[in-house]
Design a protein around this motif. Structure first.
Motif, PDB file in Angstrom:
ATOM      1  N   GLN A   1       2.265   7.504  -6.614  1.00  0.00           N
ATOM      2  CA  GLN A   1       1.151   8.959  -7.389  1.00  0.00           C
ATOM      3  C   GLN A   1       1.970   9.833  -7.886  1.00  0.00           C
ATOM      4  O   GLN A   1       1.351  11.008  -7.950  1.00  0.00           O
ATOM      5  N   ARG A   2       3.650   9.444  -8.182  1.00  0.00           N
ATOM      6  CA  ARG A   2       3.869  11.190  -8.359  1.00  0.00           C
ATOM      7  C   ARG A   2       3.767  12.343  -7.408  1.00  0.00           C
ATOM      8  O   ARG A   2       3.481  13.331  -7.386  1.00  0.00           O
ATOM      9  N   ILE A   3       3.978  11.877  -5.391  1.00  0.00           N
ATOM     10  CA  ILE A   3       3.540  12.772  -4.960  1.00  0.00           C
ATOM     11  C   ILE A   3       4.562  13.330  -4.034  1.00  0.00           C
ATOM     12  O   ILE A   3       5.456  13.235  -4.788  1.00  0.00           O
ATOM     13  N   ARG A   4       4.198  14.655  -3.930  1.00  0.00           N
ATOM     14  CA  ARG A   4       5.124  15.756  -3.336  1.00  0.00           C
ATOM     15  C   ARG A   4       6.059  14.804  -2.314  1.00  0.00           C
ATOM     16  O   ARG A   4       5.250  14.539  -1.411  1.00  0.00           O
ATOM     17  N   GLY A   5       7.259  15.584  -2.133  1.00  0.00           N
ATOM     18  CA  GLY A   5       7.813  15.431  -0.727  1.00  0.00           C
ATOM     19  C   GLY A   5       7.839  13.409  -0.620  1.00  0.00           C
ATOM     20  O   GLY A   5       7.984  13.469   0.440  1.00  0.00           O
ATOM     21  N   GLU A   6       7.926  13.034  -2.153  1.00  0.00           N
ATOM     22  CA  GLU A   6       8.285  11.463  -1.767  1.00  0.00           C
ATOM     23  C   GLU A   6       9.552  10.809  -1.475  1.00  0.00           C
ATOM     24  O   GLU A   6       9.418  10.226  -0.085  1.00  0.00           O
TER      25      GLU A   6
ATOM     26  N   MET B   1      -3.186   7.254 -13.236  1.00  0.00           N
ATOM     27  CA  MET B   1      -2.304   6.499 -12.668  1.00  0.00           C
ATOM     28  C   MET B   1      -0.976   7.814 -11.649  1.00  0.00           C
ATOM     29  O   MET B   1      -1.054   8.061 -11.248  1.00  0.00           O
ATOM     30  N   ARG B   2      -0.647   8.280 -13.371  1.00  0.00           N
ATOM     31  CA  ARG B   2       0.899   8.971 -13.180  1.00  0.00           C
ATOM     32  C   ARG B   2       0.522  10.226 -13.820  1.00  0.00           C
ATOM     33  O   ARG B   2       1.325  10.807 -14.767  1.00  0.00           O
ATOM     34  N   ASP B   3      -1.023  10.969 -13.454  1.00  0.00           N
ATOM     35  CA  ASP B   3      -1.183  12.138 -13.698  1.00  0.00           C
ATOM     36  C   ASP B   3      -1.180  13.652 -12.527  1.00  0.00           C
ATOM     37  O   ASP B   3      -0.647  12.589 -11.636  1.00  0.00           O
TER      38      ASP B   3
ATOM     39  N   ILE C   1       1.043  -0.878  -0.050  1.00  0.00           N
ATOM     40  CA  ILE C   1      -0.395  -0.125  -0.258  1.00  0.00           C
ATOM     41  C   ILE C   1       0.947   0.923   0.562  1.00  0.00           C
ATOM     42  O   ILE C   1       0.694   2.035  -0.744  1.00  0.00           O
ATOM     43  N   LEU C   2       1.798   0.875   0.635  1.00  0.00           N
ATOM     44  CA  LEU C   2       2.716   2.629   1.018  1.00  0.00           C
ATOM     45  C   LEU C   2       3.453   2.495  -0.679  1.00  0.00           C
ATOM     46  O   LEU C   2       3.616   3.519  -0.859  1.00  0.00           O
ATOM     47  N   ALA C   3       3.923   1.386  -0.913  1.00  0.00           N
ATOM     48  CA  ALA C   3       4.657   1.932  -2.402  1.00  0.00           C
ATOM     49  C   ALA C   3       3.467   1.958  -3.578  1.00  0.00           C
ATOM     50  O   ALA C   3       4.128   3.288  -4.263  1.00  0.00           O
ATOM     51  N   ILE C   4       2.513   1.598  -3.127  1.00  0.00           N
ATOM     52  CA  ILE C   4       1.712   1.711  -4.273  1.00  0.00           C
ATOM     53  C   ILE C   4       1.131   3.628  -4.048  1.00  0.00           C
ATOM     54  O   ILE C   4       1.065   4.744  -5.064  1.00  0.00           O
TER      55      ILE C   4
ATOM     56  N   ALA D   1      10.410  -0.478   0.210  1.00  0.00           N
ATOM     57  CA  ALA D   1      11.406  -0.048  -0.835  1.00  0.00           C
ATOM     58  C   ALA D   1      11.704  -0.821  -2.019  1.00  0.00           C
ATOM     59  O   ALA D   1      11.478  -1.196  -2.996  1.00  0.00           O
ATOM     60  N   LEU D   2      11.445  -2.382  -1.628  1.00  0.00           N
ATOM     61  CA  LEU D   2      11.610  -3.320  -2.099  1.00  0.00           C
ATOM     62  C   LEU D   2      10.708  -3.596  -3.374  1.00  0.00           C
ATOM     63  O   LEU D   2      10.584  -3.049  -5.256  1.00  0.00           O
ATOM     64  N   PHE D   3       9.075  -2.989  -3.758  1.00  0.00           N
ATOM     65  CA  PHE D   3       7.897  -2.646  -3.745  1.00  0.00           C
ATOM     66  C   PHE D   3       8.383  -1.493  -5.048  1.00  0.00           C
ATOM     67  O   PHE D   3       7.344  -1.483  -6.269  1.00  0.00           O
ATOM     68  N   LEU D   4       8.157  -0.334  -3.875  1.00  0.00           N
ATOM     69  CA  LEU D   4       8.293   0.781  -4.984  1.00  0.00           C
ATOM     70  C   LEU D   4       9.025   0.945  -6.163  1.00  0.00           C
ATOM     71  O   LEU D   4       9.463   1.048  -7.179  1.00  0.00           O
TER      72      LEU D   4
END
Lengths: 282, 285
Positions: free
Chosen positions: A82-87, B1-3, A75-78, A160-163
């Motif tokens: 999502q291209r979130i800030r502060g990844e 998903m990646r938008d 879940i954390l990796a997914i 980390a591995l899933f990501l």
């Protein structure tokens, strides 16, 4: 000269393993002695209540911890995918527990979960006095406190591995699916997640290995208690060897631990072998 | 998903991530705050709370004041013990692992794959299988209850990891490079120092970070093979919590926990990238 480090390492692994196996068949108590008692140490360990509880706990802890840490990590990796800030910062937050000793994290969780000190006390002080969260001192629930702390400690590793796996999915295929009108849920279920199987198996094996040899965390969090409710094989080995001075039985318990581990590792090794063969022939 | 469009679903994603992150940080925040609260304050309220008065003295007591088993020197001697074990063991196991990794990947000799296979089995063998033999060996060579004994154990056992890391890195070095140097008459160690070492910093950083955190955090050997004043800090923390069980000193204990965790946390902050690389290298063989 070039052989020295390799030989040192290989020789100690082989000789120490054989040594422990040999001791497990001797009547050694305080000091190692020669002699042969057959499987007596093994039957004594397997018949002891301590080991039976430890084994049951290991089954429960192993399954619950591995399942939940894989789910949490995925879940954390997914979410981070999502291209979130502060990844980067968030990834660091989820991973930092891994850098800290199990002794430290076990101690801290023992405070948080202690009903008289931690979360329960806080909620009581806030006015909700009927709130109950006393798993740490509840014989039936205490093992779950170890599950909680272990998940907190090591699901960052799964993440980390899933990501890394999610990032290696072919972007063109995903784009093609998007053009065909597939929604995100569908793309994850049909295209992305199926590619994660090899990583999932690796994560499961590594986490199981950790669960089987878990010692520090339990020692610091519950010390096997209340009573012997959170006993695990690693604690039984230590107890037999160094607290009760029953070296033969302690060695037998250690060998049993190894056998449990092999029951996990051998299928994994076979699977890896098949995978590699397939990769060569493909 | 990646938008990158702003939609309610993205708000939800941020909300969930931040909530989980808060939960993950909570234990650290709680301990840091507790390390600055007085013991009385914690006893009256709970472990979770904001300091009413900043009790910096907790750190002083934790560092050099509290008593474990009749010696009142705080956590300082145990931190020193851990450093005296971790630093040499990290250096030795990394250097020997580099030599071993180089030998199995580039130099090659009869049976190298077999020996390498056995060495990597060490990653899986439970510590418990080695406890008794180490006890006997350390006693026979007179290193039981010494820091040198722990250095020896961590150096030899660390070889499984360090050899694996270095070997996986060195296999990518072109064999022609080594062959050419050998034709020029360079020996094993000449090639090691002149060619392998200059190429090694990236993997050596990973290995050092991995070994340092592992050895610093190790507990079972510390508690088994040392006692009293010879113990590393992980063992001392357990002894401390047993010692203060009657008169709770959670403020001081929290400060001690922070101090003990500081070296590895610092390494994690400084070398996080390499830390992750080590993690994945250790898992995906």
């Amino acid at each position: 000269m070039i052989w020295v480090p390799l030989l040192l390492s290989a020789a100690h692994l082989v000789s120490f393993s054989l040594w422990t196996i040999w001791i497990s068949f001797t009547p050694s108590t305080l000091i190692p002695v020669s002699g042969w008692v057959g499987l007596r140490n093994y039957t004594a360990v397997a018949a002891s209540r301590n080991w039976q509880i430890a084994f049951d706990n290991l089954l429960l802890f192993g399954c619950a911890f591995v399942l939940l840490s894989v789910v949490t990590g995925l879940i954390l990796a997914i979410l981070l995918d999502q291209r979130i800030r502060g990844e980067n910062l968030l990834r660091s937050v989820f991973l930092y527990p891994l850098a800290v000793s199990f002794v430290v994290t076990g101690t801290v969780w023992s405070w948080l979960l202690n009903p008289g000190l931690g979360i329960q006390k806080l909620v009581h002080d806030l006015g909700w006095t009927s709130f109950k969260f006393d798993w740490l001192i509840d014989r039936d629930m205490a093992i779950w406190t170890i599950v909680i702390a272990a998940i907190w400690q090591s699901s960052g590793f799964a993440m980390a591995l899933f990501l890394a796996g999610l990032r290696s999915v072919d972007a063109d295929i995903v784009k093609a699916a998007q053009i065909d009108g597939a929604g995100p849920v569908r793309i994850y279920r049909r295209i992305i997640l199926p590619t994660l199987w090899p990583i999932t198996i690796t994560v499961v094996v590594v986490q199981l290995q950790f669960a089987i040899s878990a010692f520090d965390l339990v020692r610091a969090l519950t010390n096997g208690g209340p009573g012997i409710a959170t006993q695990l094989p690693a604690l039984v080995v230590y107890d037999l060897m160094f607290q009760r001075s029953l070296l033969g039985r302690g060695a037998a318990a250690a060998v049993l631990m190894l056998l449990i581990l092999l029951a996990v590792l051998l299928p994994y090794a076979a699977w890896r072998y098949v995978q590699q063969r397939r990769a060569v022939h493909a | 998903m990646r938008d990158r469009t702003f939609a309610p679903s993205r708000v939800l994603i941020y909300l969930i991530v931040l909530l989980i992150a808060a939960a993950w940080l909570a234990p650290l925040v709680v301990v840091v705050l507790n390390s600055l609260r007085t013991n009385e304050e914690i006893a009256q309220a709970s472990m979770i709370g904001w300091p009413k008065q900043w009790a910096w003295s907790n750190y002083v007591t934790a560092w050099s004041g509290f008593c474990v088993a009749e010696t009142c020197a705080g956590i300082r001697p145990y931190m020193l013990n851990s450093a005296l074990v971790t630093i040499p063991a990290t250096i030795f196991s990394t250097m020997l692992g580099a030599v071993a990794g180089y030998a199995v990947s580039l130099w090659r000799f009869r049976g190298d794959n077999w020996i390498y296979g056995i060495v990597t089995l060490g990653l899986f063998l439970p510590q418990q299988m080695r406890l008794l033999p180490w006890t006997i060996v350390l006693r026979d060579i007179g290193l039981i209850n010494t820091l040198a004994g722990l250095v020896l154990i961590h150096t030899i056992q660390g070889l499984s990891f360090t050899t694996l890391f270095c070997r996986n890195y060195y296999v990518a070095i072109p064999h022609e490079l080594i062959r050419a140097a050998r034709i020029d008459g360079a020996g094993f160690f000449r090639i090691f120092w002149r060619i392998i070492m200059p190429l090694s910093p990236p993997i050596l950083i990973v290995t050092v970070i991995w070994q340092f955190t592992h050895i610093w955090n190790e507990f079972l050997y510390g508690v088994t093979f040392t006692s009293g004043q010879q113990q590393p800090v992980t063992a001392a923390l357990i002894a401390l919590s047993a010692a203060v069980a009657d008169i709770p000193q959670h403020g001081v204990q929290s400060a001690a926990v922070i101090i003990a965790a500081l070296p590895t946390l610092l390494i994690y902050v400084l070398g996080g990238r390499y830390f992750v690389r080590g993690l994945t290298a250790g898992a995906v063989k």
